[in-house]
Write a protein that holds these residues in place. Sequence first.
Motif, mmCIF file in Angstrom:
data_model
loop_
_atom_site.group_PDB
_atom_site.id
_atom_site.type_symbol
_atom_site.label_atom_id
_atom_site.label_comp_id
_atom_site.label_asym_id
_atom_site.label_seq_id
_atom_site.Cartn_x
_atom_site.Cartn_y
_atom_site.Cartn_z
ATOM 1 N N THR A 21 0.864 -1.175 0.000
ATOM 2 C CA THR A 21 0.000 0.000 0.000
ATOM 3 C C THR A 21 0.897 1.220 0.000
ATOM 4 N N ASP A 22 0.533 2.222 -0.782
ATOM 5 C CA ASP A 22 1.284 3.477 -0.803
ATOM 6 C C ASP A 22 1.474 3.964 0.634
ATOM 7 N N GLN A 23 2.700 4.320 0.950
ATOM 8 C CA GLN A 23 3.045 4.716 2.316
ATOM 9 C C GLN A 23 2.125 5.821 2.842
ATOM 10 N N ALA A 24 1.738 6.745 2.002
ATOM 11 C CA ALA A 24 0.882 7.856 2.428
ATOM 12 C C ALA A 24 -0.570 7.430 2.620
ATOM 13 N N LYS A 25 -0.920 6.215 2.205
ATOM 14 C CA LYS A 25 -2.314 5.762 2.254
ATOM 15 C C LYS A 25 -2.526 4.567 3.183
ATOM 16 N N ARG A 26 -1.513 4.201 3.956
ATOM 17 C CA ARG A 26 -1.624 3.020 4.812
ATOM 18 C C ARG A 26 -2.628 3.225 5.940
ATOM 19 N N SER A 27 -3.086 2.113 6.484
ATOM 20 C CA SER A 27 -4.062 2.077 7.587
ATOM 21 C C SER A 27 -5.443 2.570 7.163
ATOM 22 N N LEU A 71 -6.241 -8.237 -0.311
ATOM 23 C CA LEU A 71 -6.122 -9.645 0.086
ATOM 24 C C LEU A 71 -7.460 -10.362 -0.053
ATOM 25 N N GLU A 72 -8.537 -9.712 0.343
ATOM 26 C CA GLU A 72 -9.864 -10.322 0.180
ATOM 27 C C GLU A 72 -10.156 -10.566 -1.305
ATOM 28 N N PHE A 73 -9.737 -9.640 -2.145
ATOM 29 C CA PHE A 73 -9.891 -9.824 -3.594
ATOM 30 C C PHE A 73 -9.125 -11.066 -4.054
ATOM 31 N N VAL A 74 -7.882 -11.214 -3.608
ATOM 32 C CA VAL A 74 -7.079 -12.383 -3.984
ATOM 33 C C VAL A 74 -7.728 -13.661 -3.443
ATOM 34 N N ILE A 110 7.564 -6.217 10.970
ATOM 35 C CA ILE A 110 6.767 -6.578 12.146
ATOM 36 C C ILE A 110 5.301 -6.153 11.991
ATOM 37 N N ASP A 111 5.068 -4.940 11.505
ATOM 38 C CA ASP A 111 3.690 -4.472 11.327
ATOM 39 C C ASP A 111 2.946 -5.327 10.313
ATOM 40 N N ALA A 112 3.633 -5.727 9.240
ATOM 41 C CA ALA A 112 2.999 -6.586 8.238
ATOM 42 C C ALA A 112 2.650 -7.936 8.850
ATOM 43 N N HIS A 113 3.523 -8.475 9.682
ATOM 44 C CA HIS A 113 3.250 -9.769 10.315
ATOM 45 C C HIS A 113 2.018 -9.679 11.201
ATOM 46 N N ARG A 114 1.917 -8.601 11.955
ATOM 47 C CA ARG A 114 0.747 -8.389 12.816
ATOM 48 C C ARG A 114 -0.521 -8.324 11.955
ATOM 49 N N TYR A 139 -1.026 -9.673 8.919
ATOM 50 C CA TYR A 139 -1.355 -10.991 8.371
ATOM 51 C C TYR A 139 -1.939 -11.922 9.427
ATOM 52 N N GLU A 140 -1.310 -11.950 10.591
ATOM 53 C CA GLU A 140 -1.741 -12.899 11.621
ATOM 54 C C GLU A 140 -2.999 -12.446 12.361
ATOM 55 N N GLU A 141 -3.047 -11.206 12.782
ATOM 56 C CA GLU A 141 -4.153 -10.754 13.620
ATOM 57 C C GLU A 141 -5.362 -10.286 12.819
ATOM 58 N N LYS A 142 -5.124 -9.483 11.803
ATOM 59 C CA LYS A 142 -6.229 -8.917 11.027
ATOM 60 C C LYS A 142 -6.758 -9.902 9.986
#
Length: 144
Positions: free
Chosen positions: A83-89, A97-100, A121-125, A127-130
């Motif tokens: 995701t574009d850094q300025a558009k994250r969260s 991911l839901e599309f895939v 680390i944020d990406a891992h959180r 993938y695993e939690e969200k």
Amino acid sequence: MKTENIKECTSKEECLAAFPVMRQLRTHLDETAYLALIEEARQKDSYRLFALYENDEIVALAGFKPMITLYYGRFVWICDLVTDQAKRSNGYGEKLLEFVHDWASKEGYERIALSSGLQRIDAHRFYEEKMEYDKVSYVFKKEL
């Protein structure tokens, strides 16, 4: 009013428009190498690149390829998710991911797999939690 849509990048122009966002993930690539790798991956590995647009601006990308292995069976390997850094969260990664997931299910694939750098680390959180992914292995590589 904000409009969002997901579209496959199939032309050179669409891939070039996606490069500034992809470059945030794949910092080692220049445009020439990026385009060459996309073309080869499409021809040899059935690679697909999808962009999430918000008001005609690319805000996130997902690149993946369908695969079959003895370990995973029929699955989709996510090669690139950014995701574009300025558009994250803003939920863009989740939407892609839901599309895939939907694409893979409709095409008869049984699961999704991906690799994520140890430092992310944020990406891992995410993938695993969200997204409720399971951490099932380490990925090893050797430069030749």
